[in-house]
Design an enzyme around this catalytic site. Structure first.
Site, PDB file in Angstrom:
ATOM      1  N   ASP A  99       0.848  -1.205   0.000  1.00 21.44           N
ATOM      2  CA  ASP A  99       0.000   0.000   0.000  1.00 21.44           C
ATOM      3  C   ASP A  99       0.881   1.252   0.000  1.00 21.44           C
ATOM      4  OD1 ASP A  99      -1.893   2.054   0.618  1.00 21.44           O
ATOM      5  OD2 ASP A  99      -3.161   0.599   1.656  1.00 21.44           O
ATOM      6  N   HIS A 101      -0.454   4.505   0.060  1.00 25.64           N
ATOM      7  CA  HIS A 101      -1.148   5.695   0.571  1.00 25.64           C
ATOM      8  C   HIS A 101      -0.522   6.146   1.886  1.00 25.64           C
ATOM      9  CE1 HIS A 101      -4.103   3.738  -2.087  1.00 25.64           C
ATOM     10  NE2 HIS A 101      -4.446   4.978  -2.388  1.00 25.64           N
ATOM     11  N   SER A 152      -5.472  -4.142   2.102  1.00 24.29           N
ATOM     12  CA  SER A 152      -4.615  -3.831   3.266  1.00 24.29           C
ATOM     13  C   SER A 152      -5.251  -4.254   4.585  1.00 24.29           C
ATOM     14  CB  SER A 152      -4.311  -2.329   3.317  1.00 24.29           C
ATOM     15  OG  SER A 152      -3.658  -1.944   2.142  1.00 24.29           O
TER      16      SER A 152
END
Ligand code: B1M
Length: 215
Positions: A99, A101, A152
């Site tokens: 991930d 982000h 996630s």
């Protein structure tokens, strides 16, 4: 638009950094930095997420918006209030494996740091082995995992299982847009243990949970 809050929101949606600082300065005359972030800038990111989700905005533009958001937060950060005094504890913070982000995670970092915690921010795409190693190295009081993809949330649960296998007993905070309180309180607590895993809805929730865990 006339009003600076609308202008800032539009800048995030358009990924427009030209003149951003002047608008932030103007906004700071009437609003504290955190209000600017939480209400104006994140309001823009919400629109970006909706447009992207609806197929009305392409990824490179989402990235521009994210970069604009980061630039704005970096500009505002020195103006935020900081609690002085003794360090309250240490948290190892990371975005989970797979991930990328990190805007939310970095806001959590800022809020915790400004409120007396030492934050070891490992960055994005962090496998649990790295998180665990850092937690041991820094004698962390807590581990914080962030992730925005539905994928996630599954990784988080696997990570908790791994921590349990390793005999780790450190409280864990979980946050990110794809998580729900229900998932954390049902699936994740089963994976790790009742009182040692908690869901943080936003950065301030993260702070109050840290205060509970460490304080
Ligand atoms: Co992506 N992305 N993205 N993206 N992106 C989402 C998450 C998505 C919901 C957009 C959508 O479809 N509407 C969607 C996920 C769908 C899903 O999983 N079901 C999505 C997708 C699909 C993707 C890609 C797969 C797209 C692609 O490549 N085709 C790809 C993923 C790559 C990867 O990770 N492997 C991708 C990439 C990107 C960019 C790189 C372009 C960029 C990220 C840039 C960056 O972060 N440096 C991006 C962005 C910007 C978004 C949206 C639009 C905005 C995210 C954001 O920054 N929000 C997002 C839409 C959305 O979330 N609805 C989306 C603002 C931020 C402050 O909120 O992180 O939730 P958030 O943090 C909050 C709370 O959640 C909480 O506190 C924060 C402040 O209140 N919190 C914690 C978060 N972590 C915490 C930890 C804590 C405590 C609280 O303690 C440990």
């Amino acid at each position: 638009p006339e009003a600076v809050d609308e202008r800032l929101k539009e800048r995030i949606v358009d990924g427009d950094r030209q003149g951003l600082e002047a608008d932030l300065e103007e906004a700071m005359k009437d609003h504290p930095p955190l209000t600017i972030i939480n209400e104006f800038l994140l309001g823009g990111m919400k629109v970006v997420g909706e447009l992207f989700g609806a197929g009305k905005m392409q990824l490179p533009f989402v990235l521009q918006s994210a970069e604009t958001m980061k630039a704005a937060v970096a500009y505002l950060e020195p103006f935020m209030e900081k609690v002085e005094g003794q360090e309250k504890g240490t948290i190892v913070l990371a975005t989970v494996k797979g991930d990328v982000h990190d805007i939310g995670k970095n806001l959590v970092d800022i809020i915790l740091t400004n409120n007396g915690y030492r934050v070891v921010n490992l960055g994005i795409k962090q496998p649990i082995a790295n998180i665990l190693a850092a937690a041991k190295e820094h004698k962390a009081d807590a581990i914080g995992m962030s992730g925005l993809l539905v994928k996630s949330t599954v990784i988080m649960r696997e990570n908790l299982e791994e921590l349990k296998r390793e005999g780790v007993d450190i409280p864990v905070l979980l946050g990110g847009a794809a998580l729900t309180r229900k998932f954390v309180e049902e699936d994740c607590i089963v994976a790790y243990g009742g009182s040692r895993v908690a869901y943080a809805r936003d950065a301030f929730d993260g702070l109050s949970l840290m205060d509970k865990v460490v304080g």
